[in-house]
Design a protein around this motif. Structure first.
Motif, PDB file in Angstrom:
ATOM      1  N   UNK A 183      72.571 -18.123   8.625  1.00 29.28           N
ATOM      2  CA  UNK A 183      73.428 -16.957   8.380  1.00 29.28           C
ATOM      3  C   UNK A 183      72.786 -16.038   7.345  1.00 29.28           C
ATOM      4  N   UNK A 184      72.157 -16.641   6.328  1.00 28.72           N
ATOM      5  CA  UNK A 184      71.494 -15.846   5.304  1.00 28.72           C
ATOM      6  C   UNK A 184      70.348 -15.032   5.897  1.00 28.72           C
ATOM      7  N   UNK A 185      69.587 -15.662   6.809  1.00 24.85           N
ATOM      8  CA  UNK A 185      68.490 -14.928   7.457  1.00 24.85           C
ATOM      9  C   UNK A 185      69.042 -13.776   8.303  1.00 24.85           C
ATOM     10  N   UNK A 186      70.160 -14.022   8.973  1.00 25.00           N
ATOM     11  CA  UNK A 186      70.782 -12.939   9.753  1.00 25.00           C
ATOM     12  C   UNK A 186      71.248 -11.828   8.826  1.00 25.00           C
ATOM     13  N   UNK A 187      71.818 -12.231   7.690  1.00 24.85           N
ATOM     14  CA  UNK A 187      72.346 -11.239   6.750  1.00 24.85           C
ATOM     15  C   UNK A 187      71.235 -10.325   6.241  1.00 24.85           C
ATOM     16  N   UNK A 188      70.040 -10.894   6.054  1.00 22.62           N
ATOM     17  CA  UNK A 188      68.916 -10.082   5.577  1.00 22.62           C
ATOM     18  C   UNK A 188      68.570  -8.972   6.565  1.00 22.62           C
ATOM     19  N   UNK A 189      68.851  -9.219   7.849  1.00 20.61           N
ATOM     20  CA  UNK A 189      68.536  -8.215   8.869  1.00 20.61           C
ATOM     21  C   UNK A 189      69.743  -7.359   9.254  1.00 20.61           C
ATOM     22  N   UNK A 190      70.851  -7.614   8.607  1.00 19.47           N
ATOM     23  CA  UNK A 190      72.065  -6.864   8.918  1.00 19.47           C
ATOM     24  C   UNK A 190      72.571  -6.262   7.605  1.00 19.47           C
ATOM     25  N   UNK A 191      72.079  -5.042   7.297  1.00 23.18           N
ATOM     26  CA  UNK A 191      72.311  -4.470   5.967  1.00 23.18           C
ATOM     27  C   UNK A 191      73.791  -4.464   5.569  1.00 23.18           C
ATOM     28  N   UNK A 192      74.038  -4.847   4.339  1.00 23.86           N
ATOM     29  CA  UNK A 192      75.385  -4.807   3.806  1.00 23.86           C
ATOM     30  C   UNK A 192      76.266  -5.992   4.172  1.00 23.86           C
ATOM     31  N   UNK A 193      75.731  -6.896   4.971  1.00 25.74           N
ATOM     32  CA  UNK A 193      76.580  -7.988   5.450  1.00 25.74           C
ATOM     33  C   UNK A 193      76.704  -9.089   4.407  1.00 25.74           C
ATOM     34  N   UNK A 194      77.705  -9.940   4.575  1.00 26.95           N
ATOM     35  CA  UNK A 194      77.967 -10.982   3.607  1.00 26.95           C
ATOM     36  C   UNK A 194      78.186 -12.313   4.349  1.00 26.95           C
ATOM     37  N   UNK A 195      77.649 -13.397   3.753  1.00 24.27           N
ATOM     38  CA  UNK A 195      77.767 -14.733   4.363  1.00 24.27           C
ATOM     39  C   UNK A 195      78.963 -15.453   3.749  1.00 24.27           C
ATOM     40  N   UNK A 196      79.860 -15.947   4.600  1.00 26.94           N
ATOM     41  CA  UNK A 196      81.053 -16.622   4.113  1.00 26.94           C
ATOM     42  C   UNK A 196      81.314 -17.889   4.911  1.00 26.94           C
ATOM     43  N   UNK A 197      81.967 -18.842   4.261  1.00 23.82           N
ATOM     44  CA  UNK A 197      82.274 -20.110   4.919  1.00 23.82           C
ATOM     45  C   UNK A 197      83.751 -20.206   5.257  1.00 23.82           C
ATOM     46  N   UNK A 198      84.068 -21.023   6.253  1.00 14.84           N
ATOM     47  CA  UNK A 198      85.453 -21.266   6.642  1.00 14.84           C
ATOM     48  C   UNK A 198      85.673 -22.777   6.611  1.00 14.84           C
ATOM     49  N   UNK A 199      86.632 -23.186   5.809  1.00 14.01           N
ATOM     50  CA  UNK A 199      86.818 -24.616   5.565  1.00 14.01           C
ATOM     51  C   UNK A 199      88.273 -24.993   5.821  1.00 14.01           C
TER      52      UNK A 199
END
Ligand SMILES: Cc1cc2nc3c(=O)[nH]c(=O)nc-3n(C[C@H](O)[C@H](O)[C@H](O)COP(=O)(O)OP(=O)(O)OC[C@H]3O[C@@H](n4cnc5c(N)ncnc54)[C@H](O)[C@@H]3O)c2cc1C
Ligand SMILES: Nc1ncnc2c1ncn2[C@@H]1O[C@H](COP(=O)(O)O)[C@@H](O)[C@H]1O
Lengths: 276, 339
Positions: B34-50
């Protein structure tokens, strides 16, 4: 007791060809079989019929050729086979497939209430395992995936106890009827069909349903149109590179093994010190 | 209480899978992706669902593996995984927070859950991906997966529906390094369900006896039909012991009853990613190699010089495994004893 089993006809070989333009399977000339898990789903339904009486209905969405798979299921003990086939259903992803099957099942159960829905745990061509959960969700019936055994089944009290295989072991769940199960092969070993079934199957003609008769399907939810996912591109996986070949015949056993161990040691992959 | 969460940035969500408060490591592999995707998707944020009961203790680990926030639904109803309450709880979160992308482990739990949610939300779900990327032009998820027995890779896109969902098997993606003092925010949401609404309950769990976890082993010594019988696995077990590893098997060896299914590697078995994979008497059919091609170093032992496995092995020994394996055991043991 009325069970509905969803089966899929799949290519027998993994050496199948793909249409590079659409990224979909070229079915012509490829031998087909019933998805292996689905055969066990049919067997489970037949066993419950033997125990409680009733009917087994088998449905499939696929090309006209898939009728032969339904006939095989009649051989195995199913009573009724329905082929849902229409060009407009082609190239469906799992969301569109689950719509067609769920809509068909709604029509079937309106005529004849359904106690149990059986699916394979996954189809060996697409390998997704999403269609069963999708249909359970659409029909709002409890889902028991990866089922391996039916401990008890009570069509009167309307409850069942089912074993399912999960990562930690075997989970035993109690669930109300009607329910949808996706099955592993262990659910019911396939028995040899009695001769009477064979005779029935020899002349059996599956019912043919299209997109508008006898049941009207919502065309926006089927086929490519109803599929949120598309294949962007299809390609063959890049190969790994071959390394050194060490022949025992040429190098002798000791040297071949020693050289291999040296290479492993130089690659620094294991903590055991393999350097000589 | 959750109103302060900004809605402008695209959210990339990862389902944090746990049983009994034990997180499944695939969750961290997914956070890495998800972090690698976020680097290519400007402004995006990685979050978890628990989701679970008394599981807030898992959230700090999710922060260490890169989640900026964890959405937590903690409820006694969620003590054990059940499709309906988990699926409904997560669907509610999706409706409220509208994530762009949502990743799940392709475990039995993750596949069951993702299948339900995707249908409920009427969106696309790509199963068993081996690679996740952002399509540079369309800025959407490009999820690559093997199809037709690994003969072909297909990149799947979901253009119009949200979230874009995908499952990835454990060990397909690398494990990221945790950041020890990373922190984040926990956002609690309610489930709002009654036990009486749920048509299914767990009666008991029969834990699996043999706790072999070949998925996370560093060293695997695997055998195939070339072993000729169950006795060959005793020999492989000896080598595995000497190397601190475990035994793997090809499907014919499992089908023949020489090894338990838990040890099977491949398309219909487990995906493994060891540092060292020794393949003895395995020809290297694609349905087997899809399950082990992420290995760092492959040593193949086969009597047939044309065996396809040799085309992907880092080192190959052409010879009879019943000569080669005992010699390997002897030399490995010799090294450990410092000779
Ligand atoms: C839908 C589908 C899913 C599948 N899923 C899987 C899966 O998950 N995992 C899997 O493994 N397979 C799977 N298969 C099967 C796969 O296609 C191959 O058939 C299988 O991997 C071959 O196993 P093998 O290499 O052990 O046997 P073989 O292909 O028979 O190879 C045995 C090898 O042993 C060598 N050999 C024999 N004697 C010796 C000796 N004394 N010393 C050294 N070498 C020797 C031979 O030269 C040969 O190369 C699947 C197939 C299908 C159709
Ligand atoms: N076209 C279809 N027609 C009938 N049943 C299907 C079809 N596709 C999938 N199924 C059922 O859904 C199961 C899982 O398939 P899949 O989700 O594609 O892996 C199969 O084992 C079948 O029981």
């Amino acid at each position: 007791m009325h069970s509905v089993v969803a089966i899929k006809q799949v290519p027998d070989t993994t050496n199948v060809r793909i249409n590079p333009e659409t990224g979909t399977l070229i079915r012509d000339g490829v031998p087909t079989i019933i998805n292996p898990y689905d055969i066990h789903a049919v067997e489970m339904a037949v066993r419950l019929k033997e125990q409680f009486g009733g009917t087994v209905t088998v449905i499939t969405m696929g090309p006209p050729k898939a009728a032969e798979a339904l006939i095989e299921c009649v051989e195995q003990g199913a009573d009724r086979g329905i082929l849902i086939s229409d060009r407009r259903f082609g190239a469906a992803d799992t969301l569109a497939t689950s719509y067609v099957l769920a809509h068909a099942i709604e029509a079937i159960r309106a005529e004849h209430p359904v106690d149990l829905l059986l699916f394979g745990k996954q189809a060996i061509d697409g390998d997704t395992g999403q269609v069963g959960p999708g249909v359970a969700t659409r029909l709002n019936v409890p889902l028991v995936s990866y089922a391996i055994a039916v401990e008890s089944f009570d069509p009167v009290k309307r409850r069942a106890v089912i074993h399912r295989k999960i990562e930690q072991g075997v989970e035993v769940v109690e669930v109300s009827l009607p329910l949808l199960m996706t099955v592993e092969k262990e659910i019911a070993p396939v028995k040899r069909a009695p001769l009477s079934n064979m005779i029935k199957a020899a002349t059996y003609k599956p019912e043919m349903w299209s997109a508008d008769t006898p049941v009207q399907f919502d065309i926006t939810q089927v086929g490519i149109k109803g599929s949120p996912t598309i294949v962007g591109k299809a390609f063959t996986p890049p190969p790994r590179e071959a390394g050194a070949i060490l022949s025992v015949a040429e190098k002798g056993l000791r040297d071949a093994v020693a050289q291999a161990l040296t290479m492993i040691g130089q690659a620094h992959v294991v903590t055991v010190d393999l350097h000589v | 209480m959750s109103e302060q969460v900004e809605t402008s940035s695209p959210r990339i969500w990862v389902f944090i899978e746990q049983e009994d408060g034990q997180p499944h490591p695939v969750s961290w592999e997914l956070l890495g992706a998800a972090q690698r995707l976020a680097n290519d998707l400007p402004g995006s944020v990685v979050e978890g669902v628990l989701l679970g009961h008394n599981v807030a203790g898992v959230a700090p680990q999710a922060f260490q593996y890169g989640a900026k926030r964890v959405y937590l639904i903690d409820d006694p109803i969620l003590e054990f995984y059940r499709t309906m309450p988990y699926g409904m709880g997560i669907s509610k979160l999706i409706t409220k927070y509208k994530p762009e992308i949502f990743l799940f482990g392709a475990t039995t739990l993750g596949r069951d859950l993702a299948g339900m949610i995707a249908t409920h939300m009427r969106t696309g779900l790509t199963a068993d991906c081996t690679e996740l990327a952002i399509d540079p032009k369309q800025k959407i998820l490009a999820a690559t997966r093997p199809t037709f027995g690994g003969n072909l890779m297909a990149t799947i896109l979901c253009r119009q529906h949200r979230p874009q969902m995908a499952t990835v098997r454990p060990r397909v993606l690398p494990m990221p390094d945790p950041i020890p003092d990373a922190t984040g925010e926990i956002i609690r949401e309610a489930l709002d369900m009654n036990e009486s609404d749920i048509p299914l309950r767990r009666l008991r769990l029969i834990p699996s006896e043999a706790k072999v976890n070949i998925e996370y082993a560093d060293v695997i010594v695997a055998g195939g039909r070339g072993l000729g019988g169950p006795h060959g696995f005793k020999l492989l077990g000896e080598l595995a012991d000497a190397l601190g590893g475990v035994v793997g098997a090809s499907r014919p060896a499992v089908d023949a009853g020489w090894m338990d299914y838990e040890h099977q590697v491949g398309q219909t078995g487990k995906t493994v990613r060891p540092k060292l994979y020794i393949a003895a008497g395995i020809s290297g059919a694609v349905q087997h190699t899809v399950g082990m091609s992420g290995t760092d170093f492959i040593l193949a032992i086969n009597s047939d010089p044309r065996a396809p496995i040799f085309q992907m092995a880092n080192a190959s020994i052409v010879g009879d495994l019943y000569e080669v394996i005992p010699e390997l055991i002897k030399q490995v043991k010799g090294m450990r004893n410092g000779h």
